[in-house]
Design a protein around this motif. Sequence first.
Motif, PDB file in Angstrom:
ATOM      1  N   THR A 129      29.675  42.157  77.201  1.00 30.90           N
ATOM      2  CA  THR A 129      28.653  43.183  77.007  1.00 30.90           C
ATOM      3  C   THR A 129      27.934  42.862  75.697  1.00 30.90           C
ATOM      4  O   THR A 129      28.584  42.657  74.675  1.00 30.90           O
ATOM      5  N   PRO A 130      26.603  42.811  75.712  1.00 34.33           N
ATOM      6  CA  PRO A 130      25.891  42.342  74.522  1.00 34.33           C
ATOM      7  C   PRO A 130      26.083  43.202  73.276  1.00 34.33           C
ATOM      8  O   PRO A 130      26.448  42.673  72.220  1.00 34.33           O
ATOM      9  N   VAL A 131      25.861  44.502  73.359  1.00 36.75           N
ATOM     10  CA  VAL A 131      25.947  45.350  72.169  1.00 36.75           C
ATOM     11  C   VAL A 131      27.402  45.534  71.752  1.00 36.75           C
ATOM     12  O   VAL A 131      27.757  45.333  70.586  1.00 36.75           O
ATOM     13  N   ALA A 132      28.262  45.913  72.693  1.00 37.60           N
ATOM     14  CA  ALA A 132      29.679  46.108  72.371  1.00 37.60           C
ATOM     15  C   ALA A 132      30.315  44.798  71.911  1.00 37.60           C
ATOM     16  O   ALA A 132      31.178  44.797  71.028  1.00 37.60           O
ATOM     17  N   GLY A 133      29.865  43.677  72.479  1.00 35.60           N
ATOM     18  CA  GLY A 133      30.373  42.376  72.045  1.00 35.60           C
ATOM     19  C   GLY A 133      30.042  42.105  70.590  1.00 35.60           C
ATOM     20  O   GLY A 133      30.861  41.580  69.846  1.00 35.60           O
ATOM     21  N   GLU A 134      28.833  42.484  70.167  1.00 36.59           N
ATOM     22  CA  GLU A 134      28.451  42.320  68.763  1.00 36.59           C
ATOM     23  C   GLU A 134      29.278  43.229  67.855  1.00 36.59           C
ATOM     24  O   GLU A 134      29.673  42.829  66.762  1.00 36.59           O
ATOM     25  N   ILE A 135      29.523  44.457  68.315  1.00 40.74           N
ATOM     26  CA  ILE A 135      30.348  45.388  67.528  1.00 40.74           C
ATOM     27  C   ILE A 135      31.754  44.815  67.371  1.00 40.74           C
ATOM     28  O   ILE A 135      32.314  44.801  66.277  1.00 40.74           O
ATOM     29  N   LEU A 136      32.326  44.343  68.469  1.00 42.80           N
ATOM     30  CA  LEU A 136      33.670  43.770  68.438  1.00 42.80           C
ATOM     31  C   LEU A 136      33.729  42.583  67.488  1.00 42.80           C
ATOM     32  O   LEU A 136      34.650  42.476  66.668  1.00 42.80           O
ATOM     33  N   LEU A 137      32.753  41.706  67.563  1.00 43.85           N
ATOM     34  CA  LEU A 137      32.712  40.540  66.684  1.00 43.85           C
ATOM     35  C   LEU A 137      32.591  40.958  65.216  1.00 43.85           C
ATOM     36  O   LEU A 137      33.312  40.459  64.356  1.00 43.85           O
ATOM     37  N   LEU A 138      31.711  41.906  64.940  1.00 41.87           N
ATOM     38  CA  LEU A 138      31.541  42.396  63.565  1.00 41.87           C
ATOM     39  C   LEU A 138      32.860  42.954  63.026  1.00 41.87           C
ATOM     40  O   LEU A 138      33.279  42.624  61.918  1.00 41.87           O
ATOM     41  N   LEU A 139      33.517  43.798  63.817  1.00 45.42           N
ATOM     42  CA  LEU A 139      34.759  44.429  63.353  1.00 45.42           C
ATOM     43  C   LEU A 139      35.875  43.417  63.129  1.00 45.42           C
ATOM     44  O   LEU A 139      36.612  43.514  62.150  1.00 45.42           O
ATOM     45  N   THR A 140      36.013  42.460  64.035  1.00 45.94           N
ATOM     46  CA  THR A 140      37.119  41.508  63.895  1.00 45.94           C
ATOM     47  C   THR A 140      36.857  40.486  62.796  1.00 45.94           C
ATOM     48  O   THR A 140      37.794  39.974  62.195  1.00 45.94           O
ATOM     49  N   GLN A 141      35.587  40.207  62.497  1.00 42.67           N
ATOM     50  CA  GLN A 141      35.288  39.258  61.424  1.00 42.67           C
ATOM     51  C   GLN A 141      35.235  39.924  60.059  1.00 42.67           C
ATOM     52  O   GLN A 141      35.464  39.275  59.050  1.00 42.67           O
ATOM     53  N   ALA A 142      34.934  41.220  60.014  1.00 42.14           N
ATOM     54  CA  ALA A 142      34.767  41.912  58.733  1.00 42.14           C
ATOM     55  C   ALA A 142      36.053  42.496  58.177  1.00 42.14           C
ATOM     56  O   ALA A 142      36.076  42.960  57.048  1.00 42.14           O
TER      57      ALA A 142
END
Length: 177
Positions: free
Chosen positions: A157-170
């Motif tokens: 999922t494009p938006v949720a995928g970005e949120i997931l990536l942000l949270l796991t990298q930050a």
Amino acid sequence: MLARAHPRLLVPLLAVVLVGALTGCSLFEQGKPSTPVAQPTAGAPGGSQLEIPTTVAAGQVSLLQRLGEDGPMRTLSVERNGAWQCVDCAGDGVTSRGTLAPELTERLQVLLANPLLADETDQARRYRTTCIDALTSSLITSAGLITSQDCPGEELTPVAGEILLLLTQATPAEVKG
């Protein structure tokens, strides 16, 4: 057949219940509390209703991750101001706390406010988990629950995928299998 389906449904259900319990006990209760939604549960005695939070206040997000059915549950809650708390982040029982950088907090708020997020919820996609022993990630947002699995053929999922990536990298935590 019901016995095979039950374990697949149990993990996401337990994840949602755990986030609800942790969100209710959050040290960051400066925003609005979770919005409870009564849902029937197959495992509840006598077919009773169980209050399961499926959303959080606008600007907040919770992430639950589990590797397989027996792996430790990582629970990350992020408040609107970027303050985060991660319970059992690395499977070691430790609770970590911190704050996202201002630019990441701003980016997260933009993503959480994106109206396309509502189309990515489990309900809108009629999502079902399909992989065994995969990393399952569940985002709880004001739009609803958004689940994904790290397995072949899984549509991102494009938006949720970005949120997931942000949270796991930050955040400093990683799921260790």
